[in-house]
Design a protein around this motif. Structure first.
Motif, PDB file in Angstrom:
ATOM      1  N   MET A 148     103.768   0.582  -6.384  1.00 19.35           N
ATOM      2  CA  MET A 148     102.699   1.562  -6.556  1.00 19.35           C
ATOM      3  C   MET A 148     103.146   2.815  -5.819  1.00 19.35           C
ATOM      4  SD  MET A 148     100.441  -0.074  -8.308  1.00 19.35           S
ATOM      5  CE  MET A 148      98.854   0.668  -8.294  1.00 19.35           C
TER       6      MET A 148
ATOM      7  N   CYS B  35      97.053   5.969  -7.964  1.00 22.06           N
ATOM      8  CA  CYS B  35      96.193   5.252  -8.898  1.00 22.06           C
ATOM      9  C   CYS B  35      94.794   5.847  -8.885  1.00 22.06           C
ATOM     10  CB  CYS B  35      96.135   3.780  -8.514  1.00 22.06           C
ATOM     11  SG  CYS B  35      95.017   2.829  -9.540  1.00 22.06           S
ATOM     12  N   ILE B  36      94.251   6.117 -10.083  1.00 22.03           N
ATOM     13  CA  ILE B  36      92.914   6.677 -10.175  1.00 22.03           C
ATOM     14  C   ILE B  36      91.899   5.635 -10.583  1.00 22.03           C
ATOM     15  CG2 ILE B  36      93.630   9.050 -10.643  1.00 22.03           C
ATOM     16  CD1 ILE B  36      93.290   8.381 -13.634  1.00 22.03           C
ATOM     17  N   GLY B  37      92.352   4.384 -10.655  1.00 21.18           N
ATOM     18  CA  GLY B  37      91.412   3.313 -10.976  1.00 21.18           C
ATOM     19  C   GLY B  37      90.913   3.347 -12.391  1.00 21.18           C
ATOM     20  N   CYS B  38      91.719   3.820 -13.319  1.00 19.72           N
ATOM     21  CA  CYS B  38      91.247   3.926 -14.699  1.00 19.72           C
ATOM     22  C   CYS B  38      91.176   2.564 -15.367  1.00 19.72           C
ATOM     23  CB  CYS B  38      92.139   4.852 -15.501  1.00 19.72           C
ATOM     24  SG  CYS B  38      93.779   4.182 -15.766  1.00 19.72           S
ATOM     25  N   GLY B  39      91.956   1.606 -14.898  1.00 18.49           N
ATOM     26  CA  GLY B  39      91.867   0.248 -15.444  1.00 18.49           C
ATOM     27  C   GLY B  39      92.667   0.019 -16.702  1.00 18.49           C
ATOM     28  N   LEU B  40      93.466   1.026 -17.105  1.00 14.43           N
ATOM     29  CA  LEU B  40      94.232   0.846 -18.338  1.00 14.43           C
ATOM     30  C   LEU B  40      95.259  -0.275 -18.197  1.00 14.43           C
ATOM     31  CD1 LEU B  40      94.864   4.506 -19.492  1.00 14.43           C
ATOM     32  CD2 LEU B  40      93.559   2.742 -20.664  1.00 14.43           C
ATOM     33  N   CYS B  41      95.885  -0.366 -17.025  1.00  8.27           N
ATOM     34  CA  CYS B  41      96.916  -1.372 -16.849  1.00  8.27           C
ATOM     35  C   CYS B  41      96.305  -2.774 -16.932  1.00  8.27           C
ATOM     36  CB  CYS B  41      97.637  -1.169 -15.532  1.00  8.27           C
ATOM     37  SG  CYS B  41      96.539  -1.009 -14.131  1.00  8.27           S
TER      38      CYS B  41
ATOM     39  N   MET C  61      91.794  -6.010 -10.884  1.00  7.80           N
ATOM     40  CA  MET C  61      91.476  -4.862 -10.043  1.00  7.80           C
ATOM     41  C   MET C  61      89.976  -4.633 -10.016  1.00  7.80           C
ATOM     42  SD  MET C  61      92.762  -1.676 -12.333  1.00  7.80           S
ATOM     43  CE  MET C  61      92.300  -0.542 -11.043  1.00  7.80           C
TER      44      MET C  61
ATOM     45  N   TYR D  56      93.373  -4.765  -5.829  1.00  6.23           N
ATOM     46  CA  TYR D  56      94.362  -4.663  -6.900  1.00  6.23           C
ATOM     47  C   TYR D  56      95.433  -5.702  -6.632  1.00  6.23           C
ATOM     48  CZ  TYR D  56      97.239  -2.403 -10.465  1.00  6.23           C
ATOM     49  OH  TYR D  56      97.951  -2.130 -11.602  1.00  6.23           O
TER      50      TYR D  56
ATOM     51  N   CYS E  63     100.243   3.662 -17.816  1.00 10.67           N
ATOM     52  CA  CYS E  63      99.602   4.312 -16.664  1.00 10.67           C
ATOM     53  C   CYS E  63      99.683   5.832 -16.803  1.00 10.67           C
ATOM     54  CB  CYS E  63     100.287   3.888 -15.384  1.00 10.67           C
ATOM     55  SG  CYS E  63      99.608   4.699 -13.941  1.00 10.67           S
ATOM     56  N   PRO E  64      98.563   6.546 -16.816  1.00  9.60           N
ATOM     57  CA  PRO E  64      98.579   7.995 -17.032  1.00  9.60           C
ATOM     58  C   PRO E  64      99.088   8.761 -15.816  1.00  9.60           C
ATOM     59  CG  PRO E  64      96.360   7.260 -16.624  1.00  9.60           C
ATOM     60  CD  PRO E  64      97.198   6.032 -16.686  1.00  9.60           C
ATOM     61  N   GLU E  65      99.095   8.132 -14.675  1.00  7.07           N
ATOM     62  CA  GLU E  65      99.430   8.841 -13.443  1.00  7.07           C
ATOM     63  C   GLU E  65     100.829   8.503 -12.931  1.00  7.07           C
ATOM     64  OE1 GLU E  65      97.306  11.032 -11.774  1.00  7.07           O
ATOM     65  OE2 GLU E  65      96.305  10.867 -13.730  1.00  7.07           O
TER      66      GLU E  65
ATOM     67  N   ALA F  10     101.489   5.826 -11.667  1.00  9.49           N
ATOM     68  CA  ALA F  10     101.157   5.189 -10.387  1.00  9.49           C
ATOM     69  C   ALA F  10     101.812   3.830 -10.283  1.00  9.49           C
ATOM     70  CB  ALA F  10      99.650   5.051 -10.259  1.00  9.49           C
ATOM     71  N   ILE F  11     101.653   3.010 -11.324  1.00  9.02           N
ATOM     72  CA  ILE F  11     102.314   1.711 -11.266  1.00  9.02           C
ATOM     73  C   ILE F  11     103.617   1.814 -12.034  1.00  9.02           C
ATOM     74  CG2 ILE F  11     101.032   0.815 -13.272  1.00  9.02           C
ATOM     75  CD1 ILE F  11     101.145  -1.919 -11.818  1.00  9.02           C
TER      76      ILE F  11
HETATM   77  S1  SF4 Z   1      96.830   2.449 -15.273  1.00 14.49           S
HETATM   78 FE1  SF4 Z   1      97.647   3.419 -13.443  1.00 14.49          FE
HETATM   79  S2  SF4 Z   1      96.066   4.736 -12.741  1.00 14.49           S
HETATM   80 FE2  SF4 Z   1      95.082   3.350 -14.154  1.00 14.49          FE
HETATM   81  S3  SF4 Z   1      94.367   1.664 -12.875  1.00 14.49           S
HETATM   82 FE3  SF4 Z   1      96.363   1.093 -13.547  1.00 14.49          FE
HETATM   83  S4  SF4 Z   1      97.724   1.799 -11.924  1.00 14.49           S
HETATM   84 FE4  SF4 Z   1      95.764   2.848 -11.632  1.00 14.49          FE
END
Ligand code: SF4
Ligand code: SF4
Lengths: 343, 207
Positions: B86, B97-103, B114, B129, B146-148, B150-151
């Motif tokens: 991360m 991570c913005i916590g969007c939950g896409l992953c 998460m 997480y 992941c849009p950021e 982050a992962i």
């Molecule tokens: S997709 Fe990326 S930004 Fe969104 S919850 Fe997962 S790690 Fe966080």
């Protein structure tokens, strides 16, 4: 001057021979063990690997680790095997290999310096037992050593062992003729079967070496020597890709180790014979001990080098080669040598 | 490329180069000649020379191939998909991570768990997480989606462990805050391609 037991004895004494026999046994066994390390290193380098590296500096103590492993391994005698013969066979290989070394000269004659306690001033001949039929004895002993693989393969109740034993027999029958015939021509030239006479006959520099007079015999003897020591390209007896491990399939631990030591002792013997008979032995004045080490080292390295480079032959190819090619060449070589000597 | 090549079943007749092996000798004399030819051709010596050359190369020219593995490691491709990392934002040090939950949503083996909540500033924060590496198949979808960025997948490929299912917590995967300046930008799966700028076109707004 106080007389010690050793000084009172004549030059070649029972005590001296025993001391020397023990020394040869210890030194050659150590060198044979070390040879396995050298072999692994050289093969590794030729394949651009490092080889054993982790036990001791540059892996030098790998030998000790292997020794511990071999000694502590369980000694298994398989069911249905003829256990007596199974147990005796490895000692045949190891013993004959070392007995053969008794008649092989290793160093020039020398006198132990006076300042050495107890043994000072004793004259040490170059050979443990200077037989007048040294060559016959050594070749015979090495041939007898083949009983080791033969009996081992037949005693172990394993089909790979049987195949290994059968291959031992055909290999033995094939190359032994070539060994004898190829070395006959130099024997005719020197007129003796003693290694010491061979050495003395070639004294006087590189131009006196027998290899210049007998290049064909030299090559034939080398080929037969490779077969005699079961080295690639003639390692049919235990070729892993074909017969698992041949005659050694069921062996483990120290019994297997004795086969191994015997093989390496044989390699050293063949190297010494080739060096003494064809390359002038230790006849260089003063530095004979160094030159013989270099020569023997060269032949030992050659065996490893060939193993890294060449594929091995099939049993039928070996028989074909020995009987149909090498033996006629050896005979022709002898005839020509005889004619040249007569004229 | 059309499909003709695949539809042609006569595989034995096309594009094969025949080696010129010559004739095998029939007679005994012929075989003997072949042996002589091969003996004096020097091919055996060529073999000896090749191994000797390799030995010289290895010992004196530094071409030894061995990698002493646990002590030395070969570099791996940036696209290699090993244990996840991360990442943090370089400026603030906050996790990306913005916590969007896409992953969590895309993970095909359902191994990401998460949870999020509002912190005291009414911003979303990741409260929990974990990735269950006993189930993860290292498909890389999470990093791609992941849009950021982050992962991401890190370079740690030695995944032997005492337990079949070993969980990784958010803190384990997060770049340690004191190692922030060592954080490598990820250019593997899902990352922006190096020539991304060239590929961007102005979006036509007027319809
Ligand atoms: S997709 Fe990326 S930004 Fe969104 S919850 Fe997962 S790690 Fe966080
Ligand atoms: S790599 Fe694939 S299986 Fe593993 S956590 Fe990401 S999406 Fe799930």
């Amino acid at each position: 001057m106080e007389t010690t037991l050793v000084q009172n004895l004549p030059e070649v004494t029972a005590a001296g021979v025993i001391i020397k026999a023990i020394l040869i046994l210890a030194v050659i066994a150590a060198i044979a063990g070390f040879g396995t390390f050298i072999e692994r290193k050289v093969l590794a380098f030729m394949q651009r690997r490092l080889g054993p590296m982790h036990v001791g500096p540059y892996g030098l103590l790998q030998l000790v680790a292997d020794g511990i492993k071999l000694f502590t391994k369980e000694d298994i005698v398989p069911q249905n095997a003829n256990s007596l013969i199974f147990k005796i066979a490895p000692s045949i290989t190891a013993a004959t290999a070392f007995i053969a070394l008794a008649a092989v000269p290793v160093f020039p004659d020398f006198t132990i310096p006076e300042w050495v306690p107890l043994l000072g001033g004793v004259f040490v001949p170059s050979i443990a037992a200077d037989l007048n039929i040294g060559i016959l004895f050594v070749l015979g002993m090495m041939a007898a050593g083949l009983y080791g693989p033969l009996l081992a393969g037949m005693a172990q109740a394993n089909k790979w062992g049987i195949i290994g034993a059968a291959r031992t027999a055909i290999q033995f029958l094939s190359y032994e003729v070539v060994t004898g015939l190829s070395i006959l021509a130099p024997i005719m030239l020197v007129g003796s079967l003693s290694f010491v006479d061979f050495n003395n006959a070639q004294a006087g520099g590189i131009s006196h070496w027998l290899i210049w007079q007998q290049p064909v015999a030299f090559v034939l003897f080398l080929i037969a020597g490779f077969a005699e020591t079961n080295r690639t390209p003639f390692d049919l007896l235990e070729h892993e890709a074909e017969v698992v491990s041949g005659y050694a399939t069921e062996y483990s631990g120290m019994r297997w180790g004795m086969f191994f030591i015997g093989e390496y002792a044989n390699m050293i013997t063949i190297s010494i014979i080739a060096a003494v008979v064809f390359l002038g032995g230790y006849s260089e004045v003063g530095i004979g001990w160094l030159t013989i080490i270099l020569k023997v080292g060269f032949f030992f390295f050659l065996m490893l080098w060939v193993r890294a480079a060449w594929p091995h032959v099939r049993p039928d190819q070996l028989m074909w080669l020995c009987w149909k090619v090498l033996m006629p060449i050896a005979v022709i070589n002898i005839v020509i040598t005889g004619i040249v000597m007569m004229v | 490329m059309g499909l003709e090549q695949f539809k042609n079943r006569n595989v034995g007749t096309q594009n094969y180069k025949m080696l010129d092996l010559g004739q095998s000798p029939e007679t005994g004399m012929g075989k003997f000649k072949q042996v002589l030819d091969r003996t004096f051709k020097g091919e055996l010596l060529v073999g000896l020379w090749v191994t000797m050359r390799e030995m010289i190369n290895a010992l004196f020219k530094g071409q030894m191939h061995t990698v002493k593995y646990p002590f030395e490691k070969l570099p791996i491709s940036p696209r290699y998909r090993a244990i996840h990392d991360m990442l943090r934002l370089l400026e603030s040090g906050h996790y990306r991570c913005i916590g969007c939950g896409l992953c969590e949503k895309i993970c095909i083996s359902n191994c990401i768990t998460m949870d999020t909540r509002y912190d005291e500033n009414q911003r979303k924060e990741v409260s929990e997480y974990t990735i269950n590496f006993g189930r993860c198949i290292f498909c890389g979808y999470c990093a791609e989606v992941c849009p950021e960025l982050a992962i991401v997948h890190g370079p740690r490929y030695e995944t032997a462990s005492e337990q079949r299912a070993s969980f990784s917590l958010f803190e384990d995967m997060l770049t340690p805050i004191d190692k922030l300046n060592l954080q490598q930008e990820y250019d593997g799966f899902g990352a922006v391609s190096p020539n991304a700028d060239e590929n961007i076109k102005k979006t036509p707004l007027a319809y």
